[in-house]
Design an enzyme around this catalytic site. Sequence first.
Site, PDB file in Angstrom:
ATOM      1  N   PHE A  21      37.305  48.586  47.689  1.00 12.09           N
ATOM      2  CA  PHE A  21      36.190  48.969  46.811  1.00 12.09           C
ATOM      3  C   PHE A  21      34.876  48.809  47.589  1.00 12.09           C
ATOM      4  O   PHE A  21      34.693  47.843  48.320  1.00 12.09           O
ATOM      5  CB  PHE A  21      36.182  48.048  45.585  1.00 12.09           C
ATOM      6  CG  PHE A  21      35.557  48.653  44.362  1.00 12.09           C
ATOM      7  CD1 PHE A  21      36.340  49.196  43.363  1.00 12.09           C
ATOM      8  CD2 PHE A  21      34.185  48.668  44.204  1.00 12.09           C
ATOM      9  CE1 PHE A  21      35.767  49.738  42.213  1.00 12.09           C
ATOM     10  CE2 PHE A  21      33.601  49.208  43.065  1.00 12.09           C
ATOM     11  CZ  PHE A  21      34.397  49.750  42.075  1.00 12.09           C
ATOM     12  N   PHE A  56      38.511  41.710  43.018  1.00 11.72           N
ATOM     13  CA  PHE A  56      39.261  40.944  42.013  1.00 11.72           C
ATOM     14  C   PHE A  56      40.649  40.571  42.529  1.00 11.72           C
ATOM     15  O   PHE A  56      41.194  39.518  42.182  1.00 11.72           O
ATOM     16  CB  PHE A  56      39.381  41.791  40.733  1.00 11.72           C
ATOM     17  CG  PHE A  56      39.794  41.016  39.524  1.00 11.72           C
ATOM     18  CD1 PHE A  56      38.855  40.336  38.761  1.00 11.72           C
ATOM     19  CD2 PHE A  56      41.129  40.964  39.127  1.00 11.72           C
ATOM     20  CE1 PHE A  56      39.231  39.616  37.634  1.00 11.72           C
ATOM     21  CE2 PHE A  56      41.520  40.258  38.001  1.00 11.72           C
ATOM     22  CZ  PHE A  56      40.570  39.572  37.258  1.00 11.72           C
ATOM     23  N   GLU A  57      41.229  41.439  43.338  1.00 17.09           N
ATOM     24  CA  GLU A  57      42.595  41.227  43.848  1.00 17.09           C
ATOM     25  C   GLU A  57      42.639  40.293  45.074  1.00 17.09           C
ATOM     26  O   GLU A  57      43.719  39.877  45.492  1.00 17.09           O
ATOM     27  CB  GLU A  57      43.239  42.567  44.229  1.00 17.09           C
ATOM     28  CG  GLU A  57      43.722  43.397  43.053  1.00 17.09           C
ATOM     29  CD  GLU A  57      42.604  44.032  42.246  1.00 17.09           C
ATOM     30  OE1 GLU A  57      41.621  44.485  42.852  1.00 17.09           O
ATOM     31  OE2 GLU A  57      42.695  44.045  41.002  1.00 17.09           O
ATOM     32  N   VAL A  80      30.586  43.178  46.102  1.00 24.13           N
ATOM     33  CA  VAL A  80      30.460  43.365  44.659  1.00 24.13           C
ATOM     34  C   VAL A  80      29.015  43.789  44.381  1.00 24.13           C
ATOM     35  O   VAL A  80      28.069  43.049  44.654  1.00 24.13           O
ATOM     36  CB  VAL A  80      30.833  42.070  43.895  1.00 24.13           C
ATOM     37  CG1 VAL A  80      30.912  42.364  42.403  1.00 24.13           C
ATOM     38  CG2 VAL A  80      32.159  41.505  44.387  1.00 24.13           C
ATOM     39  N   THR A  85      26.873  47.881  33.835  1.00 27.27           N
ATOM     40  CA  THR A  85      27.607  47.106  32.824  1.00 27.27           C
ATOM     41  C   THR A  85      27.873  45.703  33.388  1.00 27.27           C
ATOM     42  O   THR A  85      27.689  45.480  34.589  1.00 27.27           O
ATOM     43  CB  THR A  85      28.973  47.764  32.519  1.00 27.27           C
ATOM     44  OG1 THR A  85      29.807  47.603  33.679  1.00 27.27           O
ATOM     45  CG2 THR A  85      28.851  49.242  32.186  1.00 27.27           C
ATOM     46  N   HIS A  87      30.543  44.440  34.133  1.00 24.25           N
ATOM     47  CA  HIS A  87      31.780  44.430  34.915  1.00 24.25           C
ATOM     48  C   HIS A  87      31.603  43.682  36.239  1.00 24.25           C
ATOM     49  O   HIS A  87      32.418  42.841  36.626  1.00 24.25           O
ATOM     50  CB  HIS A  87      32.204  45.878  35.193  1.00 24.25           C
ATOM     51  CG  HIS A  87      33.575  46.003  35.755  1.00 24.25           C
ATOM     52  ND1 HIS A  87      34.711  45.867  34.997  1.00 24.25           N
ATOM     53  CD2 HIS A  87      34.008  46.240  37.016  1.00 24.25           C
ATOM     54  CE1 HIS A  87      35.771  46.024  35.751  1.00 24.25           C
ATOM     55  NE2 HIS A  87      35.374  46.250  36.990  1.00 24.25           N
ATOM     56  N   TYR A 112      34.724  32.448  52.222  1.00 25.82           N
ATOM     57  CA  TYR A 112      34.066  33.349  51.257  1.00 25.82           C
ATOM     58  C   TYR A 112      33.162  34.346  51.990  1.00 25.82           C
ATOM     59  O   TYR A 112      32.001  34.057  52.280  1.00 25.82           O
ATOM     60  CB  TYR A 112      33.255  32.475  50.303  1.00 25.82           C
ATOM     61  CG  TYR A 112      32.598  33.185  49.161  1.00 25.82           C
ATOM     62  CD1 TYR A 112      33.346  33.647  48.092  1.00 25.82           C
ATOM     63  CD2 TYR A 112      31.222  33.366  49.133  1.00 25.82           C
ATOM     64  CE1 TYR A 112      32.731  34.275  47.019  1.00 25.82           C
ATOM     65  CE2 TYR A 112      30.597  33.992  48.058  1.00 25.82           C
ATOM     66  CZ  TYR A 112      31.365  34.448  47.006  1.00 25.82           C
ATOM     67  OH  TYR A 112      30.761  35.068  45.945  1.00 25.82           O
TER      68      TYR A 112
HETATM   69  N1  INI Z   1      35.488  45.607  43.023  1.00 25.76           N
HETATM   70  C1  INI Z   1      34.696  45.281  44.071  1.00 25.76           C
HETATM   71  O1  INI Z   1      35.211  44.858  45.112  1.00 25.76           O
HETATM   72  N2  INI Z   1      33.361  45.421  43.983  1.00 25.76           N
HETATM   73  C2  INI Z   1      32.728  45.876  42.859  1.00 25.76           C
HETATM   74  O2  INI Z   1      31.486  45.996  42.854  1.00 25.76           O
HETATM   75  C3  INI Z   1      33.527  46.209  41.731  1.00 25.76           C
HETATM   76  N3  INI Z   1      32.904  46.667  40.518  1.00 25.76           N
HETATM   77  O3  INI Z   1      31.714  46.399  40.309  1.00 25.76           O
HETATM   78  O4  INI Z   1      33.564  47.311  39.669  1.00 25.76           O
HETATM   79  C4  INI Z   1      34.942  46.068  41.844  1.00 25.76           C
HETATM   80  N4  INI Z   1      35.757  46.393  40.814  1.00 25.76           N
HETATM   81  C5  INI Z   1      37.168  46.574  40.935  1.00 25.76           C
HETATM   82  C6  INI Z   1      37.935  45.278  40.774  1.00 25.76           C
HETATM   83  O5  INI Z   1      37.732  44.454  41.887  1.00 25.76           O
HETATM   84  C7  INI Z   1      39.439  45.524  40.622  1.00 25.76           C
HETATM   85  O6  INI Z   1      39.941  46.136  41.771  1.00 25.76           O
HETATM   86  C8  INI Z   1      39.814  46.376  39.397  1.00 25.76           C
HETATM   87  O7  INI Z   1      39.165  45.921  38.233  1.00 25.76           O
HETATM   88  C9  INI Z   1      41.345  46.348  39.178  1.00 25.76           C
HETATM   89  O8  INI Z   1      41.794  45.022  38.914  1.00 25.76           O
END
Ligand code: INI
Length: 152
Positions: A21, A56-57, A80, A85, A87, A112
């Site tokens: 991401f 998140f993963e 991130v 939102t 999120h 980190y």
């Molecule tokens: N993942 C990121 O690494 N950075 C972000 O900014 C981000 N936003 O803002 O949505 C993001 N979302 C995806 C998340 O990490 C998961 O992959 C997804 O929700 C599936 O579990």
Amino acid sequence: MEISGNLNAAGLKFAVVVARFNEFFSSKLLEGALDCLKRHGANDNDIAVVRVPGSFEIPYAASRLAKSKKYNAIICIGVVLRGNTPHYEHVAAEVTKGIARLGLEFDIPVVYGIVTADSLEQAIERSGSKSGNRGFNAAMTAIEMANLYKVI
Ligand code: INI
């Protein structure tokens, strides 16, 4: 007596967990981390790059890697970026808590290397421009902490 870790990465094994991401930035952080590890003596064959969909993963993959006991340190890399939102806040909070927890749970440093940015400009600054490269810094921390763990 003062105890600290040196910055020699020769012979150490690293896993770098990187989120796809915001790949535009996370690829720069990964480059910085690999550059740092190699310039401090790490062998290519001793570095595993593990890709996950988003930040998140990261703790999930890092947890399995820590359990494998194959690595002297794990470097977590993700970006991130604040959106419209909440999120972003959930992702940032969970990856931060997850990484901190792994570092306490397992006997290896889990570093980190997550950039949390309010804007594209902030992300640019931290992934190889005005504020340096946070991936490079994270790798440096991993080398120092892995060597510190050998002596404490
Ligand atoms: N993942 C990121 O690494 N950075 C972000 O900014 C981000 N936003 O803002 O949505 C993001 N979302 C995806 C998340 O990490 C998961 O992959 C997804 O929700 C599936 O579990």
